[in-house]
Motif scaffolding. Structure first.
Motif, PDB file in Angstrom:
ATOM      1  N   ALA A  23      59.593  41.114  34.559  1.00  0.00           N
ATOM      2  CA  ALA A  23      59.602  40.621  33.183  1.00  0.00           C
ATOM      3  C   ALA A  23      58.311  39.864  32.868  1.00  0.00           C
ATOM      4  CB  ALA A  23      60.820  39.723  32.968  1.00  0.00           C
ATOM      5  N   ILE A  24      57.820  39.081  33.836  1.00  0.00           N
ATOM      6  CA  ILE A  24      56.563  38.364  33.640  1.00  0.00           C
ATOM      7  C   ILE A  24      55.429  39.351  33.443  1.00  0.00           C
ATOM      8  CG2 ILE A  24      54.843  36.913  34.796  1.00  0.00           C
ATOM      9  CD1 ILE A  24      57.157  35.417  36.108  1.00  0.00           C
ATOM     10  N   ALA A  25      55.346  40.343  34.338  1.00  0.00           N
ATOM     11  CA  ALA A  25      54.265  41.323  34.241  1.00  0.00           C
ATOM     12  C   ALA A  25      54.335  42.106  32.938  1.00  0.00           C
ATOM     13  CB  ALA A  25      54.322  42.272  35.437  1.00  0.00           C
ATOM     14  N   GLU A  26      55.551  42.381  32.484  1.00  0.00           N
ATOM     15  CA  GLU A  26      55.714  43.170  31.262  1.00  0.00           C
ATOM     16  C   GLU A  26      55.249  42.413  30.028  1.00  0.00           C
ATOM     17  OE1 GLU A  26      59.318  45.460  28.823  1.00  0.00           O
ATOM     18  OE2 GLU A  26      59.647  44.647  30.834  1.00  0.00           O
ATOM     19  N   THR A  27      55.405  41.081  30.048  1.00  0.00           N
ATOM     20  CA  THR A  27      55.063  40.279  28.866  1.00  0.00           C
ATOM     21  C   THR A  27      53.682  39.643  28.950  1.00  0.00           C
ATOM     22  OG1 THR A  27      56.219  38.373  29.841  1.00  0.00           O
ATOM     23  CG2 THR A  27      57.484  39.804  28.369  1.00  0.00           C
ATOM     24  N   ASN A  28      53.026  39.728  30.114  1.00  0.00           N
ATOM     25  CA  ASN A  28      51.685  39.142  30.227  1.00  0.00           C
ATOM     26  C   ASN A  28      50.731  39.817  29.248  1.00  0.00           C
ATOM     27  OD1 ASN A  28      52.367  37.329  32.205  1.00  0.00           O
ATOM     28  ND2 ASN A  28      51.449  38.463  33.905  1.00  0.00           N
ATOM     29  N   ALA A  29      50.043  39.015  28.482  1.00  0.00           N
ATOM     30  CA  ALA A  29      49.040  39.553  27.563  1.00  0.00           C
ATOM     31  C   ALA A  29      47.697  39.648  28.277  1.00  0.00           C
ATOM     32  CB  ALA A  29      48.926  38.663  26.328  1.00  0.00           C
ATOM     33  N   ALA A  30      46.861  40.541  27.805  1.00  0.00           N
ATOM     34  CA  ALA A  30      45.519  40.696  28.380  1.00  0.00           C
ATOM     35  C   ALA A  30      44.620  39.609  27.809  1.00  0.00           C
ATOM     36  CB  ALA A  30      44.973  42.086  28.055  1.00  0.00           C
ATOM     37  N   THR A  31      44.491  38.506  28.554  1.00  0.00           N
ATOM     38  CA  THR A  31      43.697  37.358  28.103  1.00  0.00           C
ATOM     39  C   THR A  31      42.526  37.132  29.048  1.00  0.00           C
ATOM     40  OG1 THR A  31      45.003  35.794  29.409  1.00  0.00           O
ATOM     41  CG2 THR A  31      45.791  36.298  27.178  1.00  0.00           C
ATOM     42  N   PRO A  32      41.482  36.451  28.582  1.00  0.00           N
ATOM     43  CA  PRO A  32      40.374  36.105  29.483  1.00  0.00           C
ATOM     44  C   PRO A  32      40.835  35.263  30.670  1.00  0.00           C
ATOM     45  CG  PRO A  32      39.714  35.833  27.187  1.00  0.00           C
ATOM     46  CD  PRO A  32      41.181  36.104  27.170  1.00  0.00           C
ATOM     47  N   ALA A  33      41.802  34.359  30.432  1.00  0.00           N
ATOM     48  CA  ALA A  33      42.280  33.513  31.534  1.00  0.00           C
ATOM     49  C   ALA A  33      42.949  34.363  32.613  1.00  0.00           C
ATOM     50  CB  ALA A  33      43.255  32.467  31.002  1.00  0.00           C
ATOM     51  N   GLY A  34      43.723  35.350  32.188  1.00  0.00           N
ATOM     52  CA  GLY A  34      44.367  36.220  33.157  1.00  0.00           C
ATOM     53  C   GLY A  34      43.356  37.022  33.950  1.00  0.00           C
ATOM     54  N   LEU A  35      42.298  37.462  33.291  1.00  0.00           N
ATOM     55  CA  LEU A  35      41.256  38.226  33.986  1.00  0.00           C
ATOM     56  C   LEU A  35      40.532  37.347  34.997  1.00  0.00           C
ATOM     57  CD1 LEU A  35      39.908  40.971  34.171  1.00  0.00           C
ATOM     58  CD2 LEU A  35      38.294  40.232  32.394  1.00  0.00           C
ATOM     59  N   VAL A  36      40.322  36.069  34.656  1.00  0.00           N
ATOM     60  CA  VAL A  36      39.686  35.140  35.590  1.00  0.00           C
ATOM     61  C   VAL A  36      40.553  34.983  36.841  1.00  0.00           C
ATOM     62  CG1 VAL A  36      39.059  32.714  35.950  1.00  0.00           C
ATOM     63  CG2 VAL A  36      38.374  33.886  33.848  1.00  0.00           C
ATOM     64  N   MET A  37      41.857  34.811  36.646  1.00  0.00           N
ATOM     65  CA  MET A  37      42.757  34.663  37.780  1.00  0.00           C
ATOM     66  C   MET A  37      42.785  35.928  38.640  1.00  0.00           C
ATOM     67  SD  MET A  37      43.944  31.617  37.729  1.00  0.00           S
ATOM     68  CE  MET A  37      45.372  31.715  38.781  1.00  0.00           C
ATOM     69  N   LEU A  38      42.755  37.080  38.000  1.00  0.00           N
ATOM     70  CA  LEU A  38      42.762  38.332  38.737  1.00  0.00           C
ATOM     71  C   LEU A  38      41.499  38.476  39.565  1.00  0.00           C
ATOM     72  CD1 LEU A  38      43.915  41.117  39.410  1.00  0.00           C
ATOM     73  CD2 LEU A  38      42.897  41.981  37.282  1.00  0.00           C
ATOM     74  N   ARG A  39      40.353  38.145  38.982  1.00  0.00           N
ATOM     75  CA  ARG A  39      39.095  38.241  39.736  1.00  0.00           C
ATOM     76  C   ARG A  39      39.097  37.274  40.913  1.00  0.00           C
ATOM     77  NH1 ARG A  39      35.268  41.444  37.914  1.00  0.00           N
ATOM     78  NH2 ARG A  39      35.298  42.201  35.742  1.00  0.00           N
ATOM     79  N   ALA A  40      39.662  36.069  40.720  1.00  0.00           N
ATOM     80  CA  ALA A  40      39.740  35.117  41.826  1.00  0.00           C
ATOM     81  C   ALA A  40      40.623  35.669  42.946  1.00  0.00           C
ATOM     82  CB  ALA A  40      40.296  33.784  41.323  1.00  0.00           C
ATOM     83  N   PHE A  41      41.718  36.327  42.567  1.00  0.00           N
ATOM     84  CA  PHE A  41      42.615  36.952  43.535  1.00  0.00           C
ATOM     85  C   PHE A  41      41.875  38.017  44.353  1.00  0.00           C
ATOM     86  CE2 PHE A  41      45.851  40.085  44.707  1.00  0.00           C
ATOM     87  CZ  PHE A  41      46.899  39.296  45.160  1.00  0.00           C
ATOM     88  N   LEU A  42      41.133  38.880  43.666  1.00  0.00           N
ATOM     89  CA  LEU A  42      40.399  39.944  44.341  1.00  0.00           C
ATOM     90  C   LEU A  42      39.249  39.382  45.180  1.00  0.00           C
ATOM     91  CD1 LEU A  42      40.252  42.614  41.484  1.00  0.00           C
ATOM     92  CD2 LEU A  42      41.868  42.460  43.388  1.00  0.00           C
ATOM     93  N   GLU A  43      38.639  38.302  44.693  1.00  0.00           N
ATOM     94  CA  GLU A  43      37.512  37.707  45.426  1.00  0.00           C
ATOM     95  C   GLU A  43      37.973  37.190  46.784  1.00  0.00           C
ATOM     96  OE1 GLU A  43      34.269  34.044  44.975  1.00  0.00           O
ATOM     97  OE2 GLU A  43      35.507  34.664  43.263  1.00  0.00           O
ATOM     98  N   ARG A  44      39.158  36.588  46.807  1.00  0.00           N
ATOM     99  CA  ARG A  44      39.630  36.076  48.096  1.00  0.00           C
ATOM    100  C   ARG A  44      39.909  37.232  49.055  1.00  0.00           C
ATOM    101  NH1 ARG A  44      44.663  32.123  49.924  1.00  0.00           N
ATOM    102  NH2 ARG A  44      44.205  32.375  52.128  1.00  0.00           N
ATOM    103  N   ILE A  45      40.473  38.337  48.536  1.00  0.00           N
ATOM    104  CA  ILE A  45      40.722  39.499  49.392  1.00  0.00           C
ATOM    105  C   ILE A  45      39.411  39.993  49.994  1.00  0.00           C
ATOM    106  CG2 ILE A  45      41.405  41.936  49.347  1.00  0.00           C
ATOM    107  CD1 ILE A  45      43.639  41.195  47.453  1.00  0.00           C
ATOM    108  N   VAL A  46      38.348  40.040  49.180  1.00  0.00           N
ATOM    109  CA  VAL A  46      37.051  40.500  49.669  1.00  0.00           C
ATOM    110  C   VAL A  46      36.468  39.503  50.659  1.00  0.00           C
ATOM    111  CG1 VAL A  46      34.673  41.008  49.002  1.00  0.00           C
ATOM    112  CG2 VAL A  46      36.565  41.832  47.589  1.00  0.00           C
ATOM    113  N   THR A  47      36.495  38.220  50.296  1.00  0.00           N
ATOM    114  CA  THR A  47      35.883  37.195  51.142  1.00  0.00           C
ATOM    115  C   THR A  47      36.553  37.097  52.500  1.00  0.00           C
ATOM    116  OG1 THR A  47      35.272  35.918  49.180  1.00  0.00           O
ATOM    117  CG2 THR A  47      35.300  34.746  51.287  1.00  0.00           C
ATOM    118  N   GLU A  48      37.881  37.125  52.502  1.00  0.00           N
ATOM    119  CA  GLU A  48      38.616  36.941  53.748  1.00  0.00           C
ATOM    120  C   GLU A  48      39.042  38.276  54.366  1.00  0.00           C
ATOM    121  OE1 GLU A  48      41.784  34.270  52.910  1.00  0.00           O
ATOM    122  OE2 GLU A  48      40.437  32.626  52.337  1.00  0.00           O
ATOM    123  N   GLN A  49      38.608  39.394  53.744  1.00  0.00           N
ATOM    124  CA  GLN A  49      38.867  40.728  54.267  1.00  0.00           C
ATOM    125  C   GLN A  49      40.374  40.932  54.527  1.00  0.00           C
ATOM    126  OE1 GLN A  49      36.273  41.320  57.599  1.00  0.00           O
ATOM    127  NE2 GLN A  49      34.436  40.803  56.440  1.00  0.00           N
TER     128      GLN A  49
END
Length: 516
Positions: A239-265
């Protein structure tokens, strides 16, 4: 038992190409199944069915021989669906001959008509007018030669009798010959009866039924709370994912999520769908990004190959309380396996109810939420319908069934199984409603929030965390530690495809190819 013979019907008009194949007054209950036009090649029969456990049959006219035979049989099939057998045909017949028959009998009868038409076409007979009584006798011998059982031949010959009867009532009779067996007796046209008469079906051995019942009871009694809690958590995240709007804040959080995956492999949260793919809904719920943002960014940056080679589980934030030998029955429940576990739980409930009450499968599948109310005193009783023997005043089969007069007694495990299913479906819904079960995990068919409330975990399953924070640091709790795979809350290997097990369990902090 005596039934009332319906009054003589008014003359039937020939159908037009756009005439519905099922009359409006014959549609069962609130059935919304499609009804085909007469000229269409496929005739669904689902609108005639109000029994939740009955197969939704359909007639495919493309499987019948083309030409005049198909045209004649199409009209007679329409008459069988929308009309009833005439009075003169019912007189002196056994009560098993009904003015109208169920959708399943219609489907079976049309199958016999199709086999007769194929036999006729193979012999160059292209119209029912050339199917005389002698031809029908030859057909009965053909059935003998094919080593059909007595009961099977009986069904074929009865279907042929019904074909002749409806042709007699047709506004455009094809002229099929009258079968001799209704007048002369059908025994002479059937194979010899087998000796005995006892049921020769081998019973299921207790070596199978014993463990099946034991583990069905364990699933309902010990593991249901964990599975329902996981379903509620997956529903919440979906339900959260379905209602999440495409916002700049959400994109920032997503990039931070991916950055940690890359940094810590780290491996990437994945689901198995023929191959390891990104768990888009799961990641969207964790990061606050929209699903479109997750899918778009992963696609643009070329993560697909990395995810296939380095999948991570998607553990749900619930506390496992079920035990086997005083140990948790599993380390975590994965986002991607909730649907399978919920189906296993529903199946276990079915086994417990059917085995411990003696209900027929159709009677279990016809139970609705609220069927087993709490008694003021005495045992729990189950209210439901019977379908196999349900008849109206004319002796016609009632698809919706009739209330069972002798109620079923529910012992404690049965009551528990019903209560589990009632937490999955809305009030008054079928306990086995597949739409409601899909909706319980946030799948298609969700209708309102009542299911989420009913699926809510008990107090002992309260989640430690409810939603991700708003900073990259807060997301760390949702990622596996880079120091050890033991903290990744991996699902059991049996719950994962071999490729996923290998990739997840062999991942370590050693150098891994980084995503682009």
């Amino acid at each position: 038992m005596t039934f009332t013979v319906p009054a003589r019907q008014a003359p039937i008009q020939l159908p037009e190409p756009d005439t519905p194949t099922i009359a409006v007054d014959l549609i069962q209950g609130d059935n919304t199944a499609p009804v085909a036009a007469y000229a269409e090649s496929a005739w669904p029969l689902a609108a005639l069915i109000d029994n939740p456990s009955t197969t939704r049959h359909s007639v495919d006219w493309n499987t019948f021989p083309s030409g005049q035979l198909r045209t004649e049989l199409r009209l007679l099939a329409w008459l069988m669906i929308n009309g009833s057998l005439p009075e003169r045909f019912l007189i002196d017949r056994s009560v098993s001959w009904r003015p109208r028959v169920s959708a399943s009998v219609i489907s079976t009868t049309l199958g016999h008509w199709r086999q007769l038409s194929e036999w006729l076409a193979a012999r160059g007979i292209t119209t029912l007018a050339d199917c005389t009584a002698d031809v029908l006798i030859s057909y009965s011998r053909h059935l003998h030669q094919r080593n059909r059982s007595r009961s099977t031949v009986h069904l074929h010959l009865s279907a042929t009798s019904r074909l002749w009867a409806f042709d007699q009532t047709s506004p455009a009779p094809a002229g099929i010959g009258e079968p001799p067996w209704p007048r002369e007796g059908i025994d002479d046209y059937l194979p010899s009866a087998p000796p005995g008469g006892e049921n020769i079906t081998d019973p299921i051995t207790p070596a199978v039924t014993g463990p099946l019942l034991i583990w069905a009871l364990r699933l309902v009694e010990d593991f249901a709370e964990d599975i329902l809690a996981a379903a509620a958590e997956r529903h919440r995240m979906s339900a959260i994912a379905e209602t999440n709007a495409a916002t700049p804040a959400g994109l920032v959080m997503l990039r931070a999520f991916l950055e940690r995956i890359v940094t810590e492999q780290q491996p990437f949260p994945s689901i198995w769908n023929g191959e390891n793919r990104a768990a888009t809904t799961y990641v969207a719920a964790l990061t606050g990004a929209s699903r479109q943002q997750v899918g778009g960014l992963l696609g643009r940056e070329g993560w697909a190959d990395y995810i296939r080679r380095h999948p991570a589980p998607c553990p749900l934030d619930i506390t496992i309380t079920g035990r086997i030998d005083n140990r948790p029955w599993r380390r975590a429940i994965d986002f991607g396996e909730v649907a399978t576990l919920l189906r296993h739980l529903a199946t276990a409930c079915f086994v417990v109810i059917a085995y411990l009450t003696g209900m027929r499968p159709g009677e279990v599948l016809g139970l609705r939420s609220g069927c087993c109310p709490e008694p003021d005193n005495g045992p729990h009783l189950i209210y439901g319908n019977v379908y196999k023997t349900a008849l109206d005043e004319h002796g016609n089969h009632l698809s919706q069934g009739t209330p069972r007069e002798a109620l079923w007694v529910a012992i404690a495990p049965v009551t528990r199984a019903i209560r589990v299913l009632e937490r999955i479906v809305p009030d008054g819904a079928l306990l086995s409603d597949s739409t409601a079960h899909n909706a319980a995990i946030g799948g298609r068919g969700r209708q309102g929030s009542s299911r989420q409330t009913r699926m809510a975990p008990s107090a002992r399953h309260a989640s430690v965390a409810r939603s991700p924070g708003t900073s990259p640091a807060a997301l760390a709790a949702w990622l596996p530690s880079p120091s050890s795979t033991a903290t990744c809350a991996l699902p059991s290997p049996a719950a994962m495809p071999p490729a996923a097990v290998t990739a997840s369990t062999t991942f370590s902090t050693s150098k891994q190819p980084a995503p682009p």
